[in-house]
Design a protein around this motif. Structure first.
Motif, mmCIF file in Angstrom:
data_model
loop_
_atom_site.group_PDB
_atom_site.id
_atom_site.type_symbol
_atom_site.label_atom_id
_atom_site.label_comp_id
_atom_site.label_asym_id
_atom_site.label_seq_id
_atom_site.Cartn_x
_atom_site.Cartn_y
_atom_site.Cartn_z
ATOM 1 N N LYS A 138 0.836 -1.211 0.000
ATOM 2 C CA LYS A 138 0.000 0.000 0.000
ATOM 3 C C LYS A 138 0.874 1.265 0.000
ATOM 4 O O LYS A 138 0.778 2.109 0.895
ATOM 5 C CB LYS A 138 -0.949 -0.007 1.199
ATOM 6 N N TYR A 139 1.688 1.378 -1.027
ATOM 7 C CA TYR A 139 2.740 2.389 -1.031
ATOM 8 C C TYR A 139 2.235 3.815 -0.847
ATOM 9 O O TYR A 139 2.619 4.507 0.106
ATOM 10 C CB TYR A 139 3.557 2.275 -2.329
ATOM 11 N N PHE A 140 1.385 4.289 -1.743
ATOM 12 C CA PHE A 140 0.938 5.680 -1.665
ATOM 13 C C PHE A 140 0.202 5.959 -0.353
ATOM 14 O O PHE A 140 0.322 7.044 0.212
ATOM 15 C CB PHE A 140 0.045 6.022 -2.865
ATOM 16 N N ASP A 141 -0.552 4.991 0.134
ATOM 17 C CA ASP A 141 -1.283 5.179 1.387
ATOM 18 C C ASP A 141 -0.366 5.214 2.600
ATOM 19 O O ASP A 141 -0.753 5.735 3.654
ATOM 20 C CB ASP A 141 -2.306 4.054 1.579
ATOM 21 N N SER A 142 0.828 4.643 2.469
ATOM 22 C CA SER A 142 1.711 4.482 3.630
ATOM 23 C C SER A 142 2.776 5.561 3.763
ATOM 24 O O SER A 142 3.452 5.636 4.791
ATOM 25 C CB SER A 142 2.408 3.109 3.549
ATOM 26 N N ILE A 143 2.957 6.379 2.756
ATOM 27 C CA ILE A 143 4.031 7.372 2.789
ATOM 28 C C ILE A 143 3.841 8.361 3.929
ATOM 29 O O ILE A 143 2.786 8.987 4.068
ATOM 30 C CB ILE A 143 4.117 8.101 1.438
ATOM 31 N N SER A 144 4.844 8.487 4.753
ATOM 32 C CA SER A 144 4.793 9.383 5.914
ATOM 33 C C SER A 144 5.020 10.832 5.479
ATOM 34 O O SER A 144 5.997 11.141 4.798
ATOM 35 C CB SER A 144 5.874 8.979 6.922
ATOM 36 N N HIS A 145 4.127 11.718 5.899
ATOM 37 C CA HIS A 145 4.271 13.134 5.571
ATOM 38 C C HIS A 145 5.555 13.716 6.155
ATOM 39 O O HIS A 145 6.263 14.480 5.480
ATOM 40 C CB HIS A 145 3.064 13.913 6.085
ATOM 41 N N GLU A 146 5.858 13.366 7.379
ATOM 42 C CA GLU A 146 7.037 13.944 8.017
ATOM 43 C C GLU A 146 8.326 13.456 7.384
ATOM 44 O O GLU A 146 9.278 14.223 7.197
ATOM 45 C CB GLU A 146 7.029 13.628 9.525
ATOM 46 N N VAL A 147 8.390 12.167 7.054
ATOM 47 C CA VAL A 147 9.580 11.635 6.382
ATOM 48 C C VAL A 147 9.750 12.306 5.020
ATOM 49 O O VAL A 147 10.858 12.704 4.644
ATOM 50 C CB VAL A 147 9.478 10.106 6.228
ATOM 51 N N LEU A 148 8.653 12.457 4.295
ATOM 52 C CA LEU A 148 8.715 13.096 2.980
ATOM 53 C C LEU A 148 9.168 14.552 3.100
ATOM 54 O O LEU A 148 10.022 15.014 2.323
ATOM 55 C CB LEU A 148 7.344 13.012 2.307
ATOM 56 N N LYS A 149 8.613 15.282 4.046
ATOM 57 C CA LYS A 149 9.012 16.682 4.228
ATOM 58 C C LYS A 149 10.488 16.795 4.581
ATOM 59 O O LYS A 149 11.181 17.720 4.136
ATOM 60 C CB LYS A 149 8.155 17.328 5.317
ATOM 61 N N SER A 150 10.981 15.841 5.364
ATOM 62 C CA SER A 150 12.397 15.832 5.720
ATOM 63 C C SER A 150 13.258 15.639 4.472
ATOM 64 O O SER A 150 14.302 16.299 4.303
ATOM 65 C CB SER A 150 12.678 14.713 6.725
#
Length: 386
Positions: A138-150
């Motif tokens: 469930k890749y797109f559903d699992s992406i962490s906002h904070e990890v991505l922003k980092s």
């Protein structure tokens, strides 16, 4: 890698916004929202420019719908003004995302794509004994906002830009602090970037000789199964640091093969997976129904048939294509069957013809032109299935 800044002025430049409008409207110029935006184009782009400079952008105005191709997915269609915003950002930021990716990341990149990934994988299949396949659950559903922003903060030091990107990310979630909307241009870039650390780890630290990724699908090769299993375990641990998880890995010898991007790839041979075969037959039937019901005109029918047939052409599917066209011929009315026969040059002059662009019937001879209902048969002939 040095971070880049001072991009917001370039993003908000009117020339860039006009280009963004052009890209966002491609193939959609007849849509009401595009027509409405274009009526006051200069004013609307000035409004968007002011929003970008102030950081007060309007995001999250999604229209939701579900597709079942190849599996159930919730698609989020952003408003047209948002899509212009996304293009404006990526017109400028594209090269900075690109330089973070390895050569063998193939999704949504110029000169890459599904078929290039398959070609690279098939070439490797004939040179290695074992293959490993990983993909994220469930890749797109699992992406962490904070990890991505980092990760974005490691690319950009432009705070106004980071604030806008943060708003886009926070405009959607499947659970608290997680999820990207499938359908956004920005989501494609974010999702590609998110796993780039895994790519660099695989190539630079594990030194896997042939490794490639298409979005969240990873495939790599080796001649020693024990080493390959060790690499799978290390990648599985590494991906958990991104707060996502791989599904159960597949490790097989290359004669047995693995599923990859809708195909089953083996040493020296590629076929369609069962899901892809069923999808092909189902879609083909649906497209013919839409043509018969006059929901689609001939051009729309052809535009959908061409990529569908091309997808099967990549694999060894001659018998499948023969069977499908035989089944369609058996289900057609006499007139439509005659049209298929005309495509093969077996019809005599005066046989009842097929539907034309004006939805009338006409008489055909030994050849036929502008006949959409014979189009599929002609395409199959080009692929040497008849």
């Amino acid at each position: 890698m040095k971070r880049v800044g001072h991009l917001i002025e370039t993003i908000s430049d009117l020339d860039n916004l006009y280009l963004a409008f052009y890209k966002a409207s491609l193939g959609k110029k007849g849509k009401n929202e595009v027509i409405c935006f274009a009526k006051n184009l200069d004013e609307n782009l000035q409004i968007l420019r002011r929003q970008i400079l102030s950081g007060d952008v309007s995001v999250g105005n999604y229209r939701y719908f579900t597709i079942f191709d190849p599996k159930k997915r919730l698609i989020c269609a952003a408003s047209f003004s948002e899509r212009v915003l996304h293009h404006a950002i990526m017109n400028v930021c594209h090269p900075y995302f690109e330089r973070n990716l390895i050569t063998d990341s193939y999704a949504t990149r110029v000169g890459k794509g599904v078929y290039s990934a398959l070609d690279k994988a098939m070439k490797a299949m004939s040179h290695y004994d074992y293959v490993a396949k990983l993909d994220v659950r469930k890749y797109f559903d699992s992406i962490s906002h904070e990890v991505l922003k980092s990760k974005l903060r490691h690319l950009f030091k432009d705070e106004p830009l980071l604030a806008i990107l943060g708003k886009i990310i926070d405009s959607y979630e499947t659970k608290a602090g997680c999820g990207l909307p499938i359908g956004n241009l920005t989501s494609q870039y974010f999702a590609n970037l998110y796993l780039s650390d895994i790519d660099h780890f695989a190539k630079e630290q594990l030194q896997i000789p042939v490794y490639l990724r298409y979005m969240d699908d990873v495939i790599f090769f080796g001649n020693d199964k024990k080493t390959l299993l060790s690499q799978v375990a290390l990648l599985d641990e590494k991906v958990k640091t991104l707060l996502v998880n791989f599904k159960t890995p597949v490790v097989a010898d290359t004669n047995q093969g693995v599923p990859f991007l809708g195909y089953k790839i083996r040493r020296h041979r590629m076929t369609l997976t069962a899901r892809s075969r069923n999808r092909f037959k189902r879609k083909l039937s649906q497209y013919h129904d839409l043509l018969e019901e006059n929901t689609w005109n001939d051009k729309e029918y052809q535009n959908h048939i061409i990529p569908l047939v091309a997808f099967t052409q990549k694999a060894y599917t001659k018998s499948l294509r023969r069977k499908v066209i035989k089944d369609i011929e058996g289900q057609e009315s006499y007139a439509r069957t005659a049209c298929f026969a005309a495509a093969a040059g077996t019809t005599t002059r005066g046989t009842a013809g097929c539907r034309t662009g004006t939805t009338t019937r006409r008489t055909i001879g030994t050849t036929t032109t502008a006949s959409a209902s014979s189009f599929l048969s002609l395409r199959f002939q080009e692929m040497d299935v008849s």
